[in-house]
Design an enzyme around this catalytic site. Sequence first.
Site, PDB file in Angstrom:
ATOM      1  N   LYS A 280       1.345  -1.593  -0.009  1.00  0.00           N
ATOM      2  CA  LYS A 280      -0.151   0.014   0.303  1.00  0.00           C
ATOM      3  C   LYS A 280       0.882   1.520  -0.016  1.00  0.00           C
ATOM      4  CE  LYS A 280      -3.224   3.475   0.537  1.00  0.00           C
ATOM      5  NZ  LYS A 280      -4.198   3.633   0.854  1.00  0.00           N
TER       6      LYS A 280
ATOM      7  N   ASN B  36       1.356   4.296  -3.076  1.00  0.00           N
ATOM      8  CA  ASN B  36       1.281   5.732  -2.950  1.00  0.00           C
ATOM      9  C   ASN B  36       2.417   6.699  -3.285  1.00  0.00           C
ATOM     10  OD1 ASN B  36      -1.170   5.869  -2.730  1.00  0.00           O
ATOM     11  ND2 ASN B  36      -1.986   5.864  -0.675  1.00  0.00           N
TER      12      ASN B  36
ATOM     13  N   ARG C 151       3.601   6.747  -6.815  1.00  0.00           N
ATOM     14  CA  ARG C 151       2.828   7.716  -6.989  1.00  0.00           C
ATOM     15  C   ARG C 151       2.965   9.069  -7.101  1.00  0.00           C
ATOM     16  NH1 ARG C 151      -1.940   8.524 -10.335  1.00  0.00           N
ATOM     17  NH2 ARG C 151      -3.767  10.353 -10.215  1.00  0.00           N
TER      18      ARG C 151
ATOM     19  N   HIS D 225       4.909   8.084 -26.853  1.00  0.00           N
ATOM     20  CA  HIS D 225       6.649   7.183 -26.779  1.00  0.00           C
ATOM     21  C   HIS D 225       5.913   6.160 -26.023  1.00  0.00           C
ATOM     22  CE1 HIS D 225       9.202   4.342 -25.535  1.00  0.00           C
ATOM     23  NE2 HIS D 225       9.860   5.049 -26.777  1.00  0.00           N
TER      24      HIS D 225
ATOM     25  N   CYS E 147      -3.619  11.362   1.498  1.00  0.00           N
ATOM     26  CA  CYS E 147      -2.801   9.539   1.103  1.00  0.00           C
ATOM     27  C   CYS E 147      -1.412  10.111   0.321  1.00  0.00           C
ATOM     28  CB  CYS E 147      -3.655   9.267   0.227  1.00  0.00           C
ATOM     29  SG  CYS E 147      -5.342   8.787   1.192  1.00  0.00           S
TER      30      CYS E 147
ATOM     31  N   ARG F  22      -8.956  18.644   2.652  1.00  0.00           N
ATOM     32  CA  ARG F  22      -7.769  19.128   3.514  1.00  0.00           C
ATOM     33  C   ARG F  22      -6.842  18.365   3.346  1.00  0.00           C
ATOM     34  NH1 ARG F  22     -10.408  13.334   6.268  1.00  0.00           N
ATOM     35  NH2 ARG F  22     -11.415  13.868   3.932  1.00  0.00           N
TER      36      ARG F  22
HETATM   37  N1  SAJ Z   1      -2.048  15.491  -8.586  1.00  0.00           N
HETATM   38  C1  SAJ Z   1      -0.851  15.757  -8.995  1.00  0.00           C
HETATM   39  N2  SAJ Z   1      -0.813  15.474 -10.481  1.00  0.00           N
HETATM   40  C2  SAJ Z   1      -1.047  13.851 -11.323  1.00  0.00           C
HETATM   41  C3  SAJ Z   1      -2.397  13.236 -10.138  1.00  0.00           C
HETATM   42  C4  SAJ Z   1      -2.228  13.722  -8.891  1.00  0.00           C
HETATM   43  O1  SAJ Z   1       0.318  16.507  -8.619  1.00  0.00           O
HETATM   44  O2  SAJ Z   1      -0.850  13.446 -12.079  1.00  0.00           O
HETATM   45  C5  SAJ Z   1      -2.510  15.061  -7.133  1.00  0.00           C
HETATM   46  C6  SAJ Z   1      -3.741  16.027  -6.928  1.00  0.00           C
HETATM   47  O3  SAJ Z   1      -3.899  17.263  -7.348  1.00  0.00           O
HETATM   48  C7  SAJ Z   1      -3.752  16.152  -5.522  1.00  0.00           C
HETATM   49  C8  SAJ Z   1      -2.679  14.787  -5.558  1.00  0.00           C
HETATM   50  O4  SAJ Z   1      -1.301  14.446  -6.520  1.00  0.00           O
HETATM   51  O5  SAJ Z   1      -3.167  16.576  -4.550  1.00  0.00           O
HETATM   52  C9  SAJ Z   1      -3.442  13.065  -5.000  1.00  0.00           C
HETATM   53  O6  SAJ Z   1      -4.150  12.892  -5.816  1.00  0.00           O
HETATM   54  P1  SAJ Z   1      -4.489  11.714  -6.432  1.00  0.00           P
HETATM   55  O7  SAJ Z   1      -6.015  11.259  -7.390  1.00  0.00           O
HETATM   56  O8  SAJ Z   1      -3.449  11.061  -7.347  1.00  0.00           O
HETATM   57  O9  SAJ Z   1      -4.811  10.595  -5.141  1.00  0.00           O
HETATM   58  P2  SAJ Z   1      -5.989  10.324  -3.927  1.00  0.00           P
HETATM   59  O10 SAJ Z   1      -5.132  11.297  -2.764  1.00  0.00           O
HETATM   60  O11 SAJ Z   1      -6.951  11.230  -3.559  1.00  0.00           O
HETATM   61  O12 SAJ Z   1      -5.748   8.402  -3.568  1.00  0.00           O
HETATM   62  C10 SAJ Z   1      -5.381   7.983  -3.945  1.00  0.00           C
HETATM   63  C11 SAJ Z   1      -4.587   6.495  -4.556  1.00  0.00           C
HETATM   64  N3  SAJ Z   1      -3.669   6.248  -4.707  1.00  0.00           N
HETATM   65  C12 SAJ Z   1      -3.055   5.990  -6.035  1.00  0.00           C
HETATM   66  O13 SAJ Z   1      -3.692   6.717  -7.072  1.00  0.00           O
HETATM   67  C13 SAJ Z   1      -2.043   5.157  -6.182  1.00  0.00           C
HETATM   68  C14 SAJ Z   1      -5.622   6.020  -4.050  1.00  0.00           C
HETATM   69  O14 SAJ Z   1      -6.135   4.604  -4.986  1.00  0.00           O
HETATM   70  C15 SAJ Z   1      -5.543   5.788  -3.019  1.00  0.00           C
HETATM   71  O15 SAJ Z   1      -6.785   4.309  -1.960  1.00  0.00           O
HETATM   72  C16 SAJ Z   1      -5.965   6.617  -1.750  1.00  0.00           C
HETATM   73  O16 SAJ Z   1      -4.730   7.446  -2.019  1.00  0.00           O
HETATM   74  C17 SAJ Z   1      -5.824   6.047  -0.044  1.00  0.00           C
HETATM   75  O17 SAJ Z   1      -6.372   5.945   0.393  1.00  0.00           O
HETATM   76  O18 SAJ Z   1      -4.161   6.004   0.413  1.00  0.00           O
END
Ligand code: SAJ
Length: 427
Positions: A218, A222, A225, A256, A272, A345
Amino acid sequence: MSFNTISIIGLGYIGLPTAAMFASKKIKVIGVDVNQHAVDTINAGKIHIVEPELDVIIKKAVDGGFLKATTSPEPADAFLIAVPTPFLTVQDKDQIPKPDLSYVKSAAKSVAKVLKKGDLVILESTSPVGATEQMSVWLAEERPDLSFPQTHGEDSDIRIAHCPERVLPGHVVRELVDNDRIIGGMTNKCSKISAQLYKIFVKGDCVVTNARTAEMAKLTENSSRDVSIAFANELSIICDKLDIDVWELINLANLHPRVKILQPGPGVGGHCIAVDPWFIISKTPNECRLIHTARQVNDQKPKWVIEKVKLAVAEFLSANQNKTVKDVTVSCFGLAFKPNIDDLRESPALNITSDLATFNFGKLLAVEPNISSLPKHLSDKVDLVSVSSALKKSDICVLLVDHTEFKMVSKNDLENKIIIDLKGIWS
Ligand code: SAJ
């Protein structure tokens, strides 16, 4: 094993939808939360959180007698702990934040009182490696009359597992059912029984591993990402220096077949992705070079945005020599932590707006179509206005979140304004 009663401890963004899913399969669910308001709201067939489709499922579950909420645990066959695991705030910015397992500890202590031989306890909260074993130790300390996997392995009275939630806010109802589930039992039997439990409503695969690997999986998702977004954020700063449009650049590179760069923005928010990497870093600080740097890159992006706004103000004043800072109107488009939600938040957009509120511009406007009032600390310094009103009044527009409403703004409305576009939709 059959599950007649399932108890969910913590009825927040994960616990409540999970309770709803079991109850929708006509299983008796006891939801437990320390928040009396949440308990009363749920027992009235309503919800205290924002999540599409959930209200209907909860109403049906409560009306049908399958779900009830209470403030203290009652006997059940399986207990799922879905309480917050934040990190402890640090005073010194160079210190590494450490996970705060106090909510898990108090949930374990309260569940221990009603445990009986044969019960299953699952930790769902995102946790540092070792937390599930620690939870089992806390349970054992409370109940010396029962045996646990750390001392009795497959013969233990109580089964323990870590099954992390992985659902995306806003899509929780669908993802809870469709996503594959990681099942990390402390023993094989623990995993097998946990998989049986989730199979009640999960259509995805239940993939079995051990508790420590499940915890790390888990955190890895995250952190992966976070690192990818940090790469995009770093590119955006490099491109700004080199006078290259980062959005065009990323589109080109993504042509690509083996490249998939994410999108830059004002920083990383939510509870997260900006938190979980610290759980790995705090355990293995010397080994975490890339993960730690990515966290710093993303955390520093809001400061870079503030510097861009300062430069824009200077540009505006040099073009309008008769004006002072007191004559400048700046507007921030978006306060939420990501598009099309109302969740503020840990939002970098909100933090940037709060910082700008200390700059004493003539006016600071905020546009956030998903909320009806500003957080208290901003209400006397910032005006919450509509898209059209902000466009009419502003000299400098800072686009922080790519909400659908902002994508519909026409090029004409942006003419004669200084635009700082963090999401590449007005460029
Ligand atoms: N963000 C960017 N660029 C991107 C994608 C996202 O700047 O290309 C930013 C968003 O604006 C935001 C942050 O990242 O500020 C997080 O957003 P997110 O949509 O990537 O993720 P969360 O926090 O809403 O949910 C994540 C998810 N994890 C993954 O995609 C690996 C979700 O599946 C998890 O269950 C969740 O965290 C969690 O509960 O841990």
